[in-house]
Design an enzyme around this catalytic site. Structure first.
Site, PDB file in Angstrom:
ATOM      1  N   GLU A  60       8.978  -7.990   1.717  1.00  0.00           N
ATOM      2  CA  GLU A  60       8.201  -8.776   2.681  1.00  0.00           C
ATOM      3  C   GLU A  60       6.711  -8.604   2.378  1.00  0.00           C
ATOM      4  O   GLU A  60       6.102  -7.601   2.734  1.00  0.00           O
ATOM      5  CB  GLU A  60       8.512  -8.338   4.109  1.00  0.00           C
ATOM      6  CG  GLU A  60       9.952  -8.619   4.532  1.00  0.00           C
ATOM      7  CD  GLU A  60      10.223  -8.214   5.970  1.00  0.00           C
ATOM      8  OE1 GLU A  60       9.784  -8.956   6.880  1.00  0.00           O
ATOM      9  OE2 GLU A  60      10.849  -7.151   6.179  1.00  0.00           O
ATOM     10  N   GLU A  84       1.861   0.677   1.330  1.00  0.00           N
ATOM     11  CA  GLU A  84       2.351  -0.218   0.286  1.00  0.00           C
ATOM     12  C   GLU A  84       3.870  -0.276   0.235  1.00  0.00           C
ATOM     13  O   GLU A  84       4.456  -1.355   0.037  1.00  0.00           O
ATOM     14  CB  GLU A  84       1.787   0.208  -1.066  1.00  0.00           C
ATOM     15  CG  GLU A  84       2.190  -0.698  -2.224  1.00  0.00           C
ATOM     16  CD  GLU A  84       1.710  -2.133  -2.077  1.00  0.00           C
ATOM     17  OE1 GLU A  84       2.341  -3.018  -2.689  1.00  0.00           O
ATOM     18  OE2 GLU A  84       0.719  -2.370  -1.358  1.00  0.00           O
ATOM     19  N   LYS A  89       3.873  -7.868   5.256  1.00  0.00           N
ATOM     20  CA  LYS A  89       3.710  -6.622   5.998  1.00  0.00           C
ATOM     21  C   LYS A  89       2.250  -6.176   5.949  1.00  0.00           C
ATOM     22  O   LYS A  89       1.643  -6.142   4.883  1.00  0.00           O
ATOM     23  CB  LYS A  89       4.601  -5.530   5.401  1.00  0.00           C
ATOM     24  CG  LYS A  89       6.096  -5.748   5.604  1.00  0.00           C
ATOM     25  CD  LYS A  89       6.522  -5.336   6.997  1.00  0.00           C
ATOM     26  CE  LYS A  89       8.030  -5.357   7.134  1.00  0.00           C
ATOM     27  NZ  LYS A  89       8.466  -4.919   8.471  1.00  0.00           N
ATOM     28  N   GLU A 140      18.436   0.285  11.244  1.00  0.00           N
ATOM     29  CA  GLU A 140      17.649   0.167  10.011  1.00  0.00           C
ATOM     30  C   GLU A 140      17.813   1.435   9.201  1.00  0.00           C
ATOM     31  O   GLU A 140      17.718   2.539   9.741  1.00  0.00           O
ATOM     32  CB  GLU A 140      16.143   0.016  10.293  1.00  0.00           C
ATOM     33  CG  GLU A 140      15.678  -1.291  10.864  1.00  0.00           C
ATOM     34  CD  GLU A 140      14.168  -1.279  11.102  1.00  0.00           C
ATOM     35  OE1 GLU A 140      13.437  -0.731  10.243  1.00  0.00           O
ATOM     36  OE2 GLU A 140      13.734  -1.799  12.137  1.00  0.00           O
TER      37      GLU A 140
END
Length: 353
Positions: free
Chosen positions: A324, A332, A327, A273
């Protein structure tokens, strides 16, 4: 004369050591082809397009590597036969079952949840758990036995060489990361990390790491500049005669040094990631996200490598395909890493080809 002979032998040994170092680095890269760039396909959202539309989006943008975080049946069925290569996550909550079960039970799990839905030829990696050691420590004891059972099951299927097993780690598994040459694993985690590194070495599998210079910038303004995080810094940091110009390289090499410190200098690194948010906090924005991800893609496809491992391409999965909205971390910017809108339009003009 004795002194002269000693010097000649020392020079020979130094040159020989240099040759072995070069050969070791070259062996990390199995071909001259560019390291692949993939994209994470997170699905914690209520407004995602159908998986069939996602496949078309990927193909039309030249994206042929995808990471999904769990073996979602709908997603796997849609990818089947497309040629798209997958990293498939084994969820943290499944680890106790796999660890405490038999090899036969792991084999049944693989066949039922993965290979009944997609051909093994499209599965490149199984990412067992995600950031277990730091963010989900209650699963730590199950990580290694789950990996071993899955490996033995893959071996029974004749797939142990084709499908590599590893587990993605957060950068926080390092107790020291600056300068990169000081890289070291947290001592409290070495009882798990060292056996895992041994497994990765013996099976020629990569260490999987999640690398976020954005987090380093947000949490350490006084030490990490925005330009250093975004590949835009003109300043050079010197560490053991190696030049560092960005946080991405420095983080990866900290892991490399940490592995070297434990006696495993040749394990490759896959970045499972990395990304930059377009909204939600200091430094977030489409322009910065474009700068960051475009530089990652260019470096990966150019096999630039890192100062510690120059010319050795680092395989990367960008986070995230879409924003998404599901989440729930309370942060934020976690919701705003999407490279594409759910309508298929790019959030910024990045190319994967």
């Amino acid at each position: 004369m004795a002194i002269q002979k000693m010097r000649i032998s020392q020079i020979f040994l130094l040159n020989l050591a240099s040759v072995f170092t070069i050969l070791s680095l070259l062996s990390l890269s199995s071909s001259t082809e560019a390291a692949p760039v993939g994209v994470c396909y997170g699905r914690e959202a209520s407004n995602l397009p159908p998986t069939s539309a996602v496949v078309h989006l990927l193909q039309s943008n030249g994206i042929s590597w995808i990471r999904i975080f769990n073996p979602d049946p709908e997603a796997l069925a849609s990818f089947s036969g497309t040629g798209i290569q997958l990293m498939i996550g084994v969820p943290n909550e499944i680890l106790p079952t796999l660890a405490n079960g038999t090899v036969s039970a792991s084999l049944i799990w693989l066949e039922s949840n993965i290979f009944s839905l997609i051909p093994p030829s499209q599965v490149r990696y199984l990412a067992v758990g995600n950031e277990v050691l730091v963010n989900n420590p209650s699963y730590t004891q199950f990580l290694e036995p789950a990996i071993l059972n899955l490996y033995r099951a893959l071996h029974e299927l004749g797939l142990a060489d084709a499908i590599k097993l590893s587990s993605p780690h957060a950068a926080a598994v390092l107790s020291e990361s600056y300068p990169p040459s000081a890289g070291a694993f947290d001592l409290s985690l070495t009882p798990v990390m060292v056996p895992l590194l041994k497994f990765l070495s013996e099976t020629e599998s990569p260490l999987m790491v999640n690398v976020y210079p954005f987090f380093s910038y947000v949490n350490n303004h006084q030490y990490v500049t925005l330009d250093y995080a975004l590949f835009r810094s003109s300043a050079v940091e010197i560490d053991r005669d190696l030049e560092y110009r960005n946080m991405f390289d420095a983080t990866i090499d900290a892991f490399v040094y940490a592995m070297e410190r434990e006696g495993y200098p040749r394990i490759p690194v896959v970045v499972t990631e990395t990304g930059w948010p377009t909204d939600g906090g200091d430094g977030a924005g489409a322009g910065n996200a474009l700068d960051y991800n475009r530089n990652v893609v260019m470096r990966t496809k150019g096999n630039i490598g890192t100062p510690k491992r120059p010319g050795v391409g680092v395989e990367v999965f960008l986070f995230d395909l879409f924003d998404e909205n599901g989440k729930t971390t309370g942060v934020e910017f976690e919701k705003h890493f999407g490279i594409f809108g759910v309508n298929g339009i790019k959030a910024y003009d990045i190319s994967f080809i």
